[in-house]
Design an enzyme around this catalytic site. Structure first.
Site, mmCIF file in Angstrom:
data_model
loop_
_atom_site.group_PDB
_atom_site.id
_atom_site.type_symbol
_atom_site.label_atom_id
_atom_site.label_comp_id
_atom_site.label_asym_id
_atom_site.label_seq_id
_atom_site.Cartn_x
_atom_site.Cartn_y
_atom_site.Cartn_z
ATOM 1 C CE LYS A 278 -15.154 -64.873 23.332
ATOM 2 N NZ LYS A 278 -15.464 -66.301 23.377
ATOM 3 N NE ARG A 352 -17.816 -71.124 32.731
ATOM 4 C CZ ARG A 352 -17.618 -72.225 32.008
ATOM 5 N NH1 ARG A 352 -17.172 -73.329 32.575
ATOM 6 N NH2 ARG A 352 -17.884 -72.229 30.720
HETATM 7 N N1 BES Z 1 -19.533 -65.499 25.685
HETATM 8 C C1 BES Z 1 -18.891 -66.750 25.436
HETATM 9 C C2 BES Z 1 -19.846 -67.803 24.886
HETATM 10 C C3 BES Z 1 -20.406 -67.516 23.523
HETATM 11 C C4 BES Z 1 -19.714 -67.892 22.405
HETATM 12 C C5 BES Z 1 -21.632 -66.913 23.379
HETATM 13 C C6 BES Z 1 -20.239 -67.639 21.146
HETATM 14 C C7 BES Z 1 -22.155 -66.665 22.143
HETATM 15 C C8 BES Z 1 -21.462 -67.030 21.021
HETATM 16 C C9 BES Z 1 -18.306 -67.285 26.737
HETATM 17 O O1 BES Z 1 -17.821 -66.330 27.616
HETATM 18 C C10 BES Z 1 -17.142 -68.159 26.363
HETATM 19 O O2 BES Z 1 -16.201 -67.626 25.837
HETATM 20 N N2 BES Z 1 -17.255 -69.451 26.634
HETATM 21 C C11 BES Z 1 -16.233 -70.372 26.321
HETATM 22 C C12 BES Z 1 -16.012 -71.243 27.525
HETATM 23 C C13 BES Z 1 -14.776 -72.104 27.431
HETATM 24 C C14 BES Z 1 -13.542 -71.240 27.484
HETATM 25 C C15 BES Z 1 -14.791 -73.086 28.565
HETATM 26 C C16 BES Z 1 -16.692 -71.205 25.135
HETATM 27 O O3 BES Z 1 -17.871 -71.532 25.045
HETATM 28 O O4 BES Z 1 -15.855 -71.494 24.281
HETATM 29 MN MN MN Z 2 -15.839 -65.761 27.181
#
Ligand code: BES
Ligand code: MN
Ligand code: ZN
Length: 500
Positions: A278, A352
């Site tokens: 990230k 997931r």
């Molecule tokens: N934990 C994150 C989602 C999230 C983001 C929760 C910001 C709370 C605040 C999750 O694991 C994630 O990183 N999701 C990605 C999925 C994508 C890579 C398909 C997302 O939402 O960008």
């Molecule tokens: Mn994630």
């Protein structure tokens, strides 16, 4: 936690007083007529000057009104005919936030029914939460002092009984907020599991699965996420048997045994994104990527604490998602506990993968009446609904309707989102049974489609709480920070439909 005592109504002669007032109100007048007289009319003059009408959310603070009182805070209830437990809670929360440095407060609640008085107290307690563990240099005069709340009511016994069933819910919410607030170097998967084990004191039975157990079971999806971390993963199963002999007669039973309801939580104690790392800005927020698991723990504690007449299991998958030489790569193919294979596209879509194995295990092991999973799963969900409602998905219309109603009643609102074949197609892979991400469009929905492939056709709902787990501003019953979203919602769902 704020200490709540319940006493027969009488005019207090010192300290602070909260004064719930009905809109346009005469019914609550008795609650403060004596007080107004004792202060030579100071209360009514102040309320009139402030044009206070008792509307929902309206508040007025009156400092040193006389009669020995340090402050009186009037809080509007709206029309008594429209009063709900939630409105009473929000009034309690709004009032308690205006007490400055007071150490004790009484509530002139004799015009409230025992149930509404107890909910008023609940709202006040919930708003008073503060996570203080790591502040070592804060000056005493900067710390909140409030430690005691006295409900002055017409029927102390009945109000006490109502509070007795609500206090464990507040305890569950506080437990969840503590877990979600903890920094990720402290709340690792093993530490999280130990904190859950401590809940055996409430009468929960707790089973902990370590790395070796999970490998033996074949949890390839969850272990793939965990493999880059120096922390071992855990799966924790909490059992609450409260239904007794009467539980869920008929349809809820299999072979004489009651089938439980099941809650499943995503517990990523820190989500760096892994190799698909990230951006730096805001990454510290990903300590609360375990809020789904936190809520499952909190609701299980609440059910046990109030001895709910239900059989329930709570399962949490606890992992840390880190980049390292042992971390999972985009392009990897893993074999899940269900037997289905998954092509990894983006290691940041880790939640997931954790849920896939835990959901499959849950339905296979417990044959639950339904499964509800909670997860801070997608940024896309936050973009859809913001921080006002969680999004949810379900393959069961009755459960969906019950969840929505519990959301409106508890104030932890949620909105149903679609599932369907057209979205499921986005998960087609050229090498494995599926890939785990679709693409940017409909990101929250394709994540739900992925999960649905691991519920084996059983009744299920998925709550994407990414926008709800943490709040950047105070709300009436939720100070900014960890919200414990889901605890009150699920407790209400159980109380309304699955007890006795
Ligand atoms: N934990 C994150 C989602 C999230 C983001 C929760 C910001 C709370 C605040 C999750 O694991 C994630 O990183 N999701 C990605 C999925 C994508 C890579 C398909 C997302 O939402 O960008
Ligand atoms: Mn994630
Ligand atoms: Zn995540």
């Amino acid at each position: 936690m704020l200490d709540v005592t319940i006493a027969r109504a009488s005019l207090p002669s010192s300290g602070a007083l909260l004064l719930p007032v009905e809109e346009g109100g005469s019914a609550t007048a008795a609650a403060w007529a004596g007080l107004d007289a004792a202060t030579g009319g100071a209360i009514s003059r102040a309320l009139e000057t402030a044009e206070f009408k008792g509307r929902k959310g309206q508040t007025v603070t009156i400092l040193a009104p006389g009669a020995g009182l340090s402050r009186v805070v009037a809080v509007g209830l709206g029309k008594l005919a429209d009063l709900t437990p939630l409105v009473a809670e929000e009034a309690g929360g709004a009032g308690i936030a205006l007490l400055g440095r007071e150490a004790t407060v009484a509530v002139a609640a004799e015009a409230l029914t025992p149930n509404f008085a107890a909910h008023f107290a609940l709202g006040a307690v919930l708003r008073s939460y503060r996570f203080d563990r790591y502040r070592t240099t804060e000056k005493a005069e900067d710390k909140p002092r409030l430690s005691e709340l006295t409900m002055l009511v017409a029927d102390p016994a009945a109000t006490g009984a109502a509070w007795h069933t609500l206090k464990p819910v507040a305890d569950g919410v506080f437990l969840t907020r503590d877990l979600v607030s903890e920094p990720p170097n402290v709340l690792t998967p093993p530490e999280f599991a130990e904190r859950i084990e401590a809940l055996e004191k409430l009468g929960l039975k707790v089973e902990v699965f370590g790395q070796k157990d999970l490998a033996k079971l074949g949890f390839g999806a969850m272990l793939g996420v965990s493999q880059g971390s120096a922390q071992e993963p855990r799966m924790v199963v909490m059992h609450w048997h409260g239904a007794g002999d009467h539980g869920g007669k008929g349809k809820g039973k299999k072979g004489g045994k009651t089938r439980p309801i099941a809650f499943v939580g995503k517990g990523v104690t820190f989500d760096s994104g892994g190799i698909s790392i990230k951006p730096a800005a805001g990454m510290e927020d990903m300590k609360w990527d375990m809020a789904g698991a936190g809520a499952v723990v909190g609701v299980m504690a609440a059910l046990a604490g109030r001895k709910a007449k239900v059989d329930a299991v709570g399962l949490v998958g606890l992992v840390e998602n880190m980049p390292s030489g042992t971390a999972q790569r985009p392009g990897d193919v893993v074999k899940t506990y269900s037997g289905q294979t998954v092509e990894i596209i983006n290691t940041d879509a880790e939640g997931r993968m954790v849920l896939a194995d835990v959901l499959w295990y849950c339905q296979e092991k417990f044959e639950p009446r339904f499964m509800i999973d909670l997860a801070t799963l997608t940024g896309a969900m936050m973009i859809s609904l913001g921080h006002e409602m969680a999004g949810f998905f379900s393959n069961d219309d009755t459960l969906a309707q019950q969840l929505h109603a519990a959301g409106e009643a508890s104030g932890e609102r949620l909105w149903r989102m679609p599932l369907g074949e057209a979205y499921d197609k986005h998960l087609k892979s050229d090498i494995a049974d599926m890939k785990h991400v679709g693409g940017r469009p409909a990101g929250a929905i394709t994540a739900a489609q992925f999960l649905q492939r691991f519920v084996n056709g059983k009744p299920w709902a998925h709550l994407d709480i990414a926008g709800m787990a943490w709040s950047s501003k105070d709300a009436p019953t939720v100070p900014k920070g960890a919200t414990a979203y889901g605890v009150r919602l699920l407790d209400k769902l159980v109380a309304d439909h699955f007890e006795g």
